[in-house]
Design an enzyme around this catalytic site. Structure first.
Site, mmCIF file in Angstrom:
data_model
loop_
_atom_site.group_PDB
_atom_site.id
_atom_site.type_symbol
_atom_site.label_atom_id
_atom_site.label_comp_id
_atom_site.label_asym_id
_atom_site.label_seq_id
_atom_site.Cartn_x
_atom_site.Cartn_y
_atom_site.Cartn_z
ATOM 1 N N CYS A 3 3.088 -5.950 16.539
ATOM 2 C CA CYS A 3 2.535 -4.799 17.790
ATOM 3 C C CYS A 3 1.319 -5.595 17.399
ATOM 4 C CB CYS A 3 2.940 -3.204 16.890
ATOM 5 S SG CYS A 3 4.626 -2.904 17.024
ATOM 6 N N CYS A 25 -3.166 2.120 8.588
ATOM 7 C CA CYS A 25 -1.830 1.100 7.672
ATOM 8 C C CYS A 25 -2.042 -0.278 7.494
ATOM 9 C CB CYS A 25 -0.802 0.966 8.671
ATOM 10 S SG CYS A 25 0.935 1.154 8.548
ATOM 11 N N GLU A 37 0.618 -1.216 -0.153
ATOM 12 C CA GLU A 37 -0.579 0.175 0.314
ATOM 13 C C GLU A 37 1.155 1.016 -0.451
ATOM 14 O OE1 GLU A 37 -2.506 0.007 4.050
ATOM 15 O OE2 GLU A 37 -3.127 -2.332 2.671
ATOM 16 N N ASN A 97 -6.434 3.322 15.355
ATOM 17 C CA ASN A 97 -7.436 2.911 14.478
ATOM 18 C C ASN A 97 -7.743 1.388 14.802
ATOM 19 O OD1 ASN A 97 -8.461 3.570 12.037
ATOM 20 N ND2 ASN A 97 -7.403 4.328 11.563
ATOM 21 N N CYS A 142 2.853 8.032 1.692
ATOM 22 C CA CYS A 142 3.503 6.785 2.550
ATOM 23 C C CYS A 142 3.998 5.634 2.168
ATOM 24 C CB CYS A 142 2.158 7.353 3.906
ATOM 25 S SG CYS A 142 2.467 5.260 5.010
ATOM 26 N N GLY A 147 5.388 -2.155 7.262
ATOM 27 C CA GLY A 147 6.747 -3.041 7.288
ATOM 28 C C GLY A 147 7.893 -2.493 8.090
ATOM 29 N N GLU A 148 8.776 -3.088 8.244
ATOM 30 C CA GLU A 148 9.737 -1.932 9.552
ATOM 31 C C GLU A 148 10.979 -1.376 8.759
ATOM 32 O OE1 GLU A 148 9.641 -0.523 12.812
ATOM 33 O OE2 GLU A 148 12.532 -0.437 12.091
ATOM 34 N N CYS A 164 -1.244 -3.560 14.967
ATOM 35 C CA CYS A 164 -1.388 -3.175 14.125
ATOM 36 C C CYS A 164 -1.983 -4.294 13.126
ATOM 37 C CB CYS A 164 0.393 -2.572 13.491
ATOM 38 S SG CYS A 164 0.544 -1.828 12.563
ATOM 39 N N CYS A 219 4.852 -7.322 8.091
ATOM 40 C CA CYS A 219 5.812 -7.362 9.452
ATOM 41 C C CYS A 219 5.923 -8.258 10.636
ATOM 42 C CB CYS A 219 5.547 -5.724 10.161
ATOM 43 S SG CYS A 219 6.214 -5.422 11.002
ATOM 44 N N SER A 250 8.522 5.514 17.207
ATOM 45 C CA SER A 250 6.697 4.809 17.516
ATOM 46 C C SER A 250 7.310 4.107 18.891
ATOM 47 C CB SER A 250 6.460 3.060 16.904
ATOM 48 O OG SER A 250 6.217 3.880 15.575
ATOM 49 N N LEU A 251 6.185 4.891 19.860
ATOM 50 C CA LEU A 251 6.440 5.077 21.579
ATOM 51 C C LEU A 251 5.911 4.649 22.462
ATOM 52 C CD1 LEU A 251 9.454 4.975 23.676
ATOM 53 C CD2 LEU A 251 7.996 7.516 23.732
ATOM 54 N N HIS A 252 4.661 5.137 22.073
ATOM 55 C CA HIS A 252 2.887 4.084 22.339
ATOM 56 C C HIS A 252 3.664 3.759 23.791
ATOM 57 C CE1 HIS A 252 2.408 4.373 18.542
ATOM 58 N NE2 HIS A 252 2.910 3.068 17.897
HETATM 59 N N1 SAH Z 1 6.826 -0.279 11.917
HETATM 60 C C1 SAH Z 1 7.127 1.239 11.632
HETATM 61 C C2 SAH Z 1 6.135 1.822 10.207
HETATM 62 C C3 SAH Z 1 5.000 1.459 10.587
HETATM 63 S S1 SAH Z 1 3.667 2.254 11.171
HETATM 64 C C4 SAH Z 1 7.059 2.140 12.796
HETATM 65 O O1 SAH Z 1 6.681 0.425 13.608
HETATM 66 O O2 SAH Z 1 6.846 2.867 13.330
HETATM 67 C C5 SAH Z 1 3.898 3.480 11.126
HETATM 68 C C6 SAH Z 1 2.837 3.603 12.669
HETATM 69 O O3 SAH Z 1 1.203 3.956 12.682
HETATM 70 C C7 SAH Z 1 3.456 3.365 13.163
HETATM 71 O O4 SAH Z 1 3.577 4.621 14.188
HETATM 72 C C8 SAH Z 1 2.583 2.739 14.194
HETATM 73 O O5 SAH Z 1 2.977 2.381 15.167
HETATM 74 C C9 SAH Z 1 0.855 3.087 13.399
HETATM 75 N N2 SAH Z 1 -0.150 1.945 13.586
HETATM 76 C C10 SAH Z 1 0.030 1.403 13.561
HETATM 77 N N3 SAH Z 1 -1.600 0.758 14.121
HETATM 78 C C11 SAH Z 1 -1.806 1.230 14.546
HETATM 79 C C12 SAH Z 1 -3.256 1.308 14.595
HETATM 80 N N4 SAH Z 1 -4.380 0.820 14.212
HETATM 81 N N5 SAH Z 1 -3.648 2.906 15.440
HETATM 82 C C13 SAH Z 1 -2.977 3.800 15.167
HETATM 83 N N6 SAH Z 1 -1.600 4.299 15.179
HETATM 84 C C14 SAH Z 1 -0.690 2.965 14.185
#
Ligand code: SAH
Length: 343
Positions: A117, A333, A93, A291, A106, A160-161, A120, A113, A215-217
């Site tokens: 996570c 994503c 995508e 999301n 993007c 992907g990462e 995701c 991946c 991506s800290l979260h």
């Molecule tokens: N692998 C990389 C880049 C891809 S994900 C990473 O982890 O950063 C891109 C961003 O979208 C990341 O910050 C990821 O944590 C976030 N993301 C993935 N799924 C999501 C969701 N369901 N809701 C909000 N953010 C999400």
């Protein structure tokens, strides 16, 4: 013998091949310009070369392509989401976004991946393979061709990462920024990672000018390890040290992505903990309302996101809430690819 993927070859490597074919070195630059500036899809279109050379190139090399399988345009903003098919039948995508300062895309960096996570959609069906440098570039070239828009910046936040496909990503950077090619300054590129520490440090040492987005979260190891398995290898302290190192080496402020998940990482204590961890850093926090995806019950409430933002502001942290683009077209994503796989 399989033909070589010419779009993945840096200019210096292409020059070697051209010399080996008994051609003068400057031909390589001409070919490189046809590929990356004029973006031809066939050697036959390289009209400054002899017909014989075009034929010889076609025997030795192929020009990779992506096919548009689906294209969704948002009715709310100018976001367009593309589902591309790769030559081996896999899908990725790409999203085209309209910002005040120009067009941005993007891009995806892998098919699937393996980071796992929890929130995701890209990771649920697992990992298939890395994208080649040509496949990274073609997301830019094809999207530009189809939309007719000039694209000014790239975020690597699709499927992907990127740091798990590090070699190809570095080759992509080299191709993208080559003044004889597309010529984009890497200051217009942001790379988002879940936090693979050794590669963050390596990237810092390369001084490429790329913006690092992490991506800290969660600021807390127990919670972060639960939602992001990568944290078990690279805990928060090591990750933040690598981010400090990135700033020291490059002078580029790091962005932290924080998907606010109701009841998981959105308490006042989380905000305090986060602010304490980040208070000595040159950084920016970007809050994302999580999301929802079908497999998990994670969700986000606007008022909690705003409350979390307010706490951080009061604690002196630079923080914004990410604007949601393309919310009517499954721009999150990995959702479009999963749809296609299920069908
Ligand atoms: N692998 C990389 C880049 C891809 S994900 C990473 O982890 O950063 C891109 C961003 O979208 C990341 O910050 C990821 O944590 C976030 N993301 C993935 N799924 C999501 C969701 N369901 N809701 C909000 N953010 C999400």
């Amino acid at each position: 013998m399989a033909r070589m993927d010419i779009l993945s070859l840096p200019l210096a490597v292409l020059e070697q091949h051209i010399l080996e074919m008994g051609e003068p070195k400057y031909r390589a630059k001409q070919i490189f310009s046809w590929l990356h500036q004029k973006q031809v899809t066939d050697f036959g279109q390289m009209t400054t070369l002899s017909i014989q050379l075009r034929k010889r190139l076609d025997e030795k090399f192929c020009i990779n392509r992506l096919n548009i399988v689906r294209k969704l345009a948002s009715n709310r903003d100018n976001t367009v989401k593309y589902l591309y098919e790769l030559q081996d039948g896999n899908f990725v995508e790409t999203v085209l976004m309209d910002y005040l300062h120009g067009k941005s895309i993007c891009i995806s960096t892998q098919v699937g991946c393996r980071m796992g996570c929890r929130f995701c959609a890209s990771t649920i069906a697992g990992y298939v393979r890395n994208l080649e440098p040509s496949e990274l570039l073609l997301q830019l070239y094809e999207t530009q061709r189809d939309s007719g828009c000039r694209i000014d910046s790239i975020v690597m936040m699709g499927i992907g990462e990127p740091l798990d496909n590090f070699d190809n990503v570095l080759r992509f950077f080299r191709l993208l920024s080559d003044p004889c090619g597309f010529g984009m300054s890497l200051r217009h590129v942001a790379l988002s990672t879940c936090g693979i520490v050794p590669q963050i440090r390596e990237l810092a040492d390369l001084h490429l000018g790329v913006t690092l987005s992490v991506s800290l979260h969660s600021p807390e190891n127990k919670c972060r390890s639960e939602i992001m398995p990568v944290n078990r290898s690279y805990p928060v302290e090591d990750l933040l040290d690598a981010c400090r190192y990135y700033f020291e080496k490059t002078g580029r402020r790091v962005t932290f992505e924080y998907a606010v998940i109701e009841g998981v990482n959105d308490t006042h204590a989380d905000a305090v903990n986060l602010a304490q961890r980040l208070c000595d850093m040159h950084c920016h926090v970007n809050l994302i309302p999580v999301n929802p995806i079908a497999e998990r019950s994670y969700h986000s409430m606007r008022k909690s996101v705003e409350r979390f933002q307010k706490s951080l502001v009061q604690l002196g942290i630079n923080v914004t809430i990410r604007r949601t683009l393309g919310s009517d077209i499954e721009a999150a994503c990995g959702q479009l690819r999963r749809d296609a796989l299920q069908k």
